[in-house]
Structure formats: structure tokens, C-alpha cells
Design an enzyme around this catalytic site. Structure first.
Site: not given
Ligand code: GNR
Ligand code: NI
Length: 171
Positions: A46, A51, A94-95, A136-137, A140
Site C-alpha cells: 500500500g 507518504q 511501513c515504507l 494502515h493507509e 496515514h
Molecule cells: O508494504 C506494506 N506492508 C504492510 C504490511 C502489513 C501491514 C501494513 C502494511 S502497509 C506497508 C506499506 C505502507 O507503508 N503503506 O503505508
Molecule cells: Ni505505511
């Protein structure tokens, strides 16, 4: 298309809440294409506009991670939760926090309403990784990060780890 730079914690721009998207013109289409290229290159499941330092309510998800699985790109514009049910814990990355993996409490099932890249509304029910990624997204977009779900001790450890990493990589 272009790969854009993903901001790393503790960059303050990750804390800026996104504004609703109002214009579905060419600039948005280019942004979505760039976000897809950036997400696949990372690689991640995601990516939120936040980001990339762009304060808009927009994120992409593709949970088809297997090498032989066809890609399954979903674009969520101005998303809202309609329902959240149950509880689960998931080990998330998270990236914006390279190298960090933490167990986070999430809803087990979510129903989300959003617009697609053309401004057409849709609803989606999700569980498992897709449900985790949506939550999660969506965080953000409100400037909320995975560390905000942790206890004080874990939060401090991750904070220190990221500050140290930033200092090392800026040499
Ligand atoms: O790549 C991602 N993997 C992930 C794994 C488990 C729960 C959430 C994520 S999101 C993350 C990419 C990211 O940072 N998206 O904002
Ligand atoms: Ni993230």
C-alpha cells in the site's frame, strides 16, 4: 510515470492530515500512476499520498504479492469507514519506517466507502491483509503512524531506531 521519494519517519510532513480530493483531472491521474510505480518499486502492499508529502486523501493498495499472482491495484479516494467489526493483531511494516515490524491491534473486518480514480463511488468489505492495509493507509491520511498504536516503551524504541538510521543515512 515516475518513482517519487517516500518520506521516512520522523519527517513532519507525515503528520499533515490530507484534504479531500476534489479534482479528478490529469494531475490526479499522473499522481496515481506515479504512486503505483513507487509502490511496486518499493515494494509495498500500500501507499498513501501523505507518504510522498502530498496532503490529499488518497491511497493505493495491492495485496496480490505473489510472483505469479496477477496484480490487483485498488485506488481509494476520500475513503470512509462504514463499518468496523472484531479485533485482531497483525505484524505490520511501513515504507516510512524501513526495517521496523510491529504487532498492531486492528479491526478484524471493515467496510469502506470511497471513490475510484475517476471519482466513481464504490464500497468494499475486507478482512485479513486487505483490511489491515486499508486501516494502515487510512491512518496515514490523518497523519497517524504505526508508532501511535504502540505502548510508550515500544514507541520510544522505534523512534530512537529511526532517528539513528536517519542520522546514519544523511552522512
Ligand atoms: O508494504 C506494506 N506492508 C504492510 C504490511 C502489513 C501491514 C501494513 C502494511 S502497509 C506497508 C506499506 C505502507 O507503508 N503503506 O503505508
Ligand atoms: Ni505505511
Amino acid at each position: 510515470m515516475a518513482i517519487r521519494t517516500i518520506l521516512h519517519y520522523p519527517d513532519k510532513r507525515l503528520r499533515i492530515p490530507g484534504e479531500p480530493v476534489r479534482d479528478f483531472g490529469a494531475a490526479l491521474q499522473t499522481l496515481v500512476d506515479d504512486m503505483a510505480e513507487t509502490m511496486y518499486a518499493a515494494p509495498g502492499v500500500g501507499l498513501a499520498a501523505t507518504q510522498l508529502g502530498i496532503p490529499l486523501r488518497l491511497f493505493l493498495i495491492d495485496v496480490a504479492t505473489g510472483d505469479d499472482e496477477p496484480s490487483d491495484l485498488r485506488v481509494f479516494v476520500n475513503p470512509e469507514f462504514v463499518e468496523r467489526q472484531g479485533e485482531m493483531t497483525w505484524e505490520e511494516g511501513c515504507l516510512s519506517f524501513p526495517g521496523v515490524h510491529e504487532e498492531i491491534d486492528r479491526s478484524e473486518r471493515v467496510k469502506v466507502r470511497a471513490l475510484d480514480r475517476d471519482g466513481q463511488p464504490f464500497e468494499l468489505e475486507a478482512e485479513g491483509l486487505l483490511a489491515v492495509a486499508i486501516q494502515h493507509e487510512h491512518d496515514h491520511l490523518d497523519g497517524k503512524l504505526m508508532v501511535d498504536h504502540l505502548g510508550l516503551l515500544r514507541k520510544r524504541m522505534v523512534h530512537r531506531q529511526m532517528v539513528k538510521r536517519a542520522a546514519e543515512s544523511s552522512v
